[in-house]
Design an enzyme around this catalytic site. Sequence first.
Site, PDB file in Angstrom:
ATOM      1  N   HIS A   1      21.208 -59.475 117.242  1.00  0.00           N
ATOM      2  CA  HIS A   1      20.382 -60.018 118.237  1.00  0.00           C
ATOM      3  C   HIS A   1      20.606 -59.709 119.397  1.00  0.00           C
ATOM      4  O   HIS A   1      21.486 -60.195 120.498  1.00  0.00           O
ATOM      5  CB  HIS A   1      20.108 -61.510 118.379  1.00  0.00           C
ATOM      6  CG  HIS A   1      19.158 -61.981 118.992  1.00  0.00           C
ATOM      7  ND1 HIS A   1      18.154 -62.928 118.491  1.00  0.00           N
ATOM      8  CD2 HIS A   1      18.515 -61.697 120.230  1.00  0.00           C
ATOM      9  CE1 HIS A   1      17.236 -63.316 119.497  1.00  0.00           C
ATOM     10  NE2 HIS A   1      17.484 -62.478 120.432  1.00  0.00           N
TER      11      HIS A   1
ATOM     12  N   ASP B   1      21.264 -60.911 125.306  1.00  0.00           N
ATOM     13  CA  ASP B   1      21.153 -60.099 126.550  1.00  0.00           C
ATOM     14  C   ASP B   1      22.387 -60.013 127.254  1.00  0.00           C
ATOM     15  O   ASP B   1      22.763 -60.711 128.353  1.00  0.00           O
ATOM     16  CB  ASP B   1      20.006 -60.830 127.537  1.00  0.00           C
ATOM     17  CG  ASP B   1      18.681 -60.706 126.821  1.00  0.00           C
ATOM     18  OD1 ASP B   1      18.288 -59.565 126.471  1.00  0.00           O
ATOM     19  OD2 ASP B   1      18.258 -62.035 126.336  1.00  0.00           O
TER      20      ASP B   1
ATOM     21  N   HIS C   1      19.114 -57.331 122.729  1.00  0.00           N
ATOM     22  CA  HIS C   1      17.690 -56.616 123.567  1.00  0.00           C
ATOM     23  C   HIS C   1      18.342 -55.579 124.413  1.00  0.00           C
ATOM     24  O   HIS C   1      18.907 -55.826 125.180  1.00  0.00           O
ATOM     25  CB  HIS C   1      16.637 -57.502 124.303  1.00  0.00           C
ATOM     26  CG  HIS C   1      16.287 -58.716 123.483  1.00  0.00           C
ATOM     27  ND1 HIS C   1      15.170 -58.771 122.993  1.00  0.00           N
ATOM     28  CD2 HIS C   1      16.806 -60.050 123.235  1.00  0.00           C
ATOM     29  CE1 HIS C   1      14.915 -59.824 122.496  1.00  0.00           C
ATOM     30  NE2 HIS C   1      15.847 -61.013 122.546  1.00  0.00           N
TER      31      HIS C   1
ATOM     32  N   HIS D   1      12.213 -53.804 133.891  1.00  0.00           N
ATOM     33  CA  HIS D   1      11.459 -52.693 133.438  1.00  0.00           C
ATOM     34  C   HIS D   1      10.809 -51.885 134.522  1.00  0.00           C
ATOM     35  O   HIS D   1      10.367 -50.799 134.355  1.00  0.00           O
ATOM     36  CB  HIS D   1      10.240 -53.735 132.665  1.00  0.00           C
ATOM     37  CG  HIS D   1      10.693 -54.300 131.506  1.00  0.00           C
ATOM     38  ND1 HIS D   1      10.369 -55.509 131.037  1.00  0.00           N
ATOM     39  CD2 HIS D   1      11.785 -53.763 130.558  1.00  0.00           C
ATOM     40  CE1 HIS D   1      10.750 -55.757 129.682  1.00  0.00           C
ATOM     41  NE2 HIS D   1      11.777 -54.991 129.637  1.00  0.00           N
TER      42      HIS D   1
ATOM     43  N   GLY E   1       9.560 -62.346 123.922  1.00  0.00           N
ATOM     44  CA  GLY E   1       8.939 -62.406 124.972  1.00  0.00           C
ATOM     45  C   GLY E   1       8.818 -63.611 125.544  1.00  0.00           C
ATOM     46  O   GLY E   1       9.333 -64.637 124.839  1.00  0.00           O
TER      47      GLY E   1
ATOM     48  N   HIS F   1      11.768 -64.940 117.325  1.00  0.00           N
ATOM     49  CA  HIS F   1      12.143 -65.738 118.252  1.00  0.00           C
ATOM     50  C   HIS F   1      11.481 -67.026 118.033  1.00  0.00           C
ATOM     51  O   HIS F   1      10.200 -67.091 118.092  1.00  0.00           O
ATOM     52  CB  HIS F   1      11.880 -65.354 119.708  1.00  0.00           C
ATOM     53  CG  HIS F   1      12.786 -64.380 120.157  1.00  0.00           C
ATOM     54  ND1 HIS F   1      12.990 -63.145 119.661  1.00  0.00           N
ATOM     55  CD2 HIS F   1      13.638 -64.288 121.102  1.00  0.00           C
ATOM     56  CE1 HIS F   1      13.689 -62.362 120.160  1.00  0.00           C
ATOM     57  NE2 HIS F   1      14.407 -63.190 121.163  1.00  0.00           N
TER      58      HIS F   1
ATOM     59  N   GLU G   1      12.293 -71.548 121.349  1.00  0.00           N
ATOM     60  CA  GLU G   1      12.746 -71.592 122.556  1.00  0.00           C
ATOM     61  C   GLU G   1      12.207 -72.724 123.593  1.00  0.00           C
ATOM     62  O   GLU G   1      12.603 -72.888 124.558  1.00  0.00           O
ATOM     63  CB  GLU G   1      12.774 -70.030 123.138  1.00  0.00           C
ATOM     64  CG  GLU G   1      13.591 -69.151 122.589  1.00  0.00           C
ATOM     65  CD  GLU G   1      13.633 -67.481 123.410  1.00  0.00           C
ATOM     66  OE1 GLU G   1      12.779 -67.214 123.102  1.00  0.00           O
ATOM     67  OE2 GLU G   1      14.489 -67.464 124.192  1.00  0.00           O
TER      68      GLU G   1
END
Length: 362
Positions: free
Chosen positions: A14, A303, A16, A66, A197, A224, A227
Amino acid sequence: MEEWWKTMPKIELHAHLNGSIRDSTLLELARELGDKGTIVFSDFEQVILKHDRSLVEVFKLFDLIHLITTDHKTVTKITKEVVEDFAAENVVYLELRTTPKRNDSKGMSKESYMQAVVEGLRAVNNVDVDFAHKLDAEAIENSHPANDRNSESRRKKICVRLLLSIDRRESTEAAMETVKLALQMKDLGVVGIDLSGNPVIGEWQTFLPALKFAKEQGLSVTLHSGEVPNSEEVHAMLDFLPGRIGHACYFEEDHWRKLKSFKIPVEICLTSNIRTETIPSLDVHHFADLYNSEHPVSLCTDDMGVFSTSLSHEYRLAASAYGLGMKEMHTLARDAINFIFAGNDAKEELKEIFASVSKELK
Ligand code: 6MZ
């Protein structure tokens, strides 16, 4: 002892892409755009260097990231670096996930974004990357003839597979486009689909047609889940029977019961959950219960750039928080082989790698 977490072979399921970028690279990219007058560098610098972030702030940060990573050259560079960073800490199998992005101003389509990712895999040169099928393995062998089985100087190798993420902001059509792209890229190491997301955005029903199609076409799916509190969605996700789920923070009794009876493996991201305060502290984290009840779990980074962590650090954290020794950690890492999305060839190769370390531990 400290070094053991780094040298032990590990599996990352996992991660990203845009959350795993080195701070130094983010700052370098932001500085370049600052010099061009596209952004105000000092604003970015402050955000990038801040380490405690709520879940809401994390998604604001992703929007900033991004802004500075969406051109082909940059996507290739960050992919290369992220794979090198995982390989450097002995991750032997990496499932890297990323959201294919369209950016008309850069002439970028979802497909060309993914081509740039694949270029990044090809650009790695300090470690061998097995990311597709036999063809690439042969290419590696030919380009590094010193790599024969008896050679002392056998290079490090990392097996990489890709998951294409559907962002919860996307429409059914956009999600479907991502699934079709994943199918098109199966020979380039794409093995599955992820739904991720901002968890407060979007409805499960929007993504369901694309996720169902993915499953029907033989792609693996990870979601996901939980969360934020959303009991109905968690039930719907578990009933979908995904190959794995990520996080599982706001699960209630009946969710746990279902998860366990369906034996759905859970990707556990300790640092991420603590930093975003979706779990108050490690001593109440669900890892302990799942581990003790022998439910399939895998430690992951989520992350590593955004949360300043590494997979070695996640193992060290779990060992000290839950009192696990080297042998237990090795078994935990090894058992993730059972729920990787790559096929049997990759599984067999990983079993050999872990078996050779098991002997040393006896
Ligand atoms: C949900 C997350 C996430 O796809 O641009 N992402 N989604 N929960 C998380 N936990 C904190 N961390 C990352 O990588 C960044 C994207 O991954 C998803 C978000 O959609 C984020 O924009 P890529 O490579």
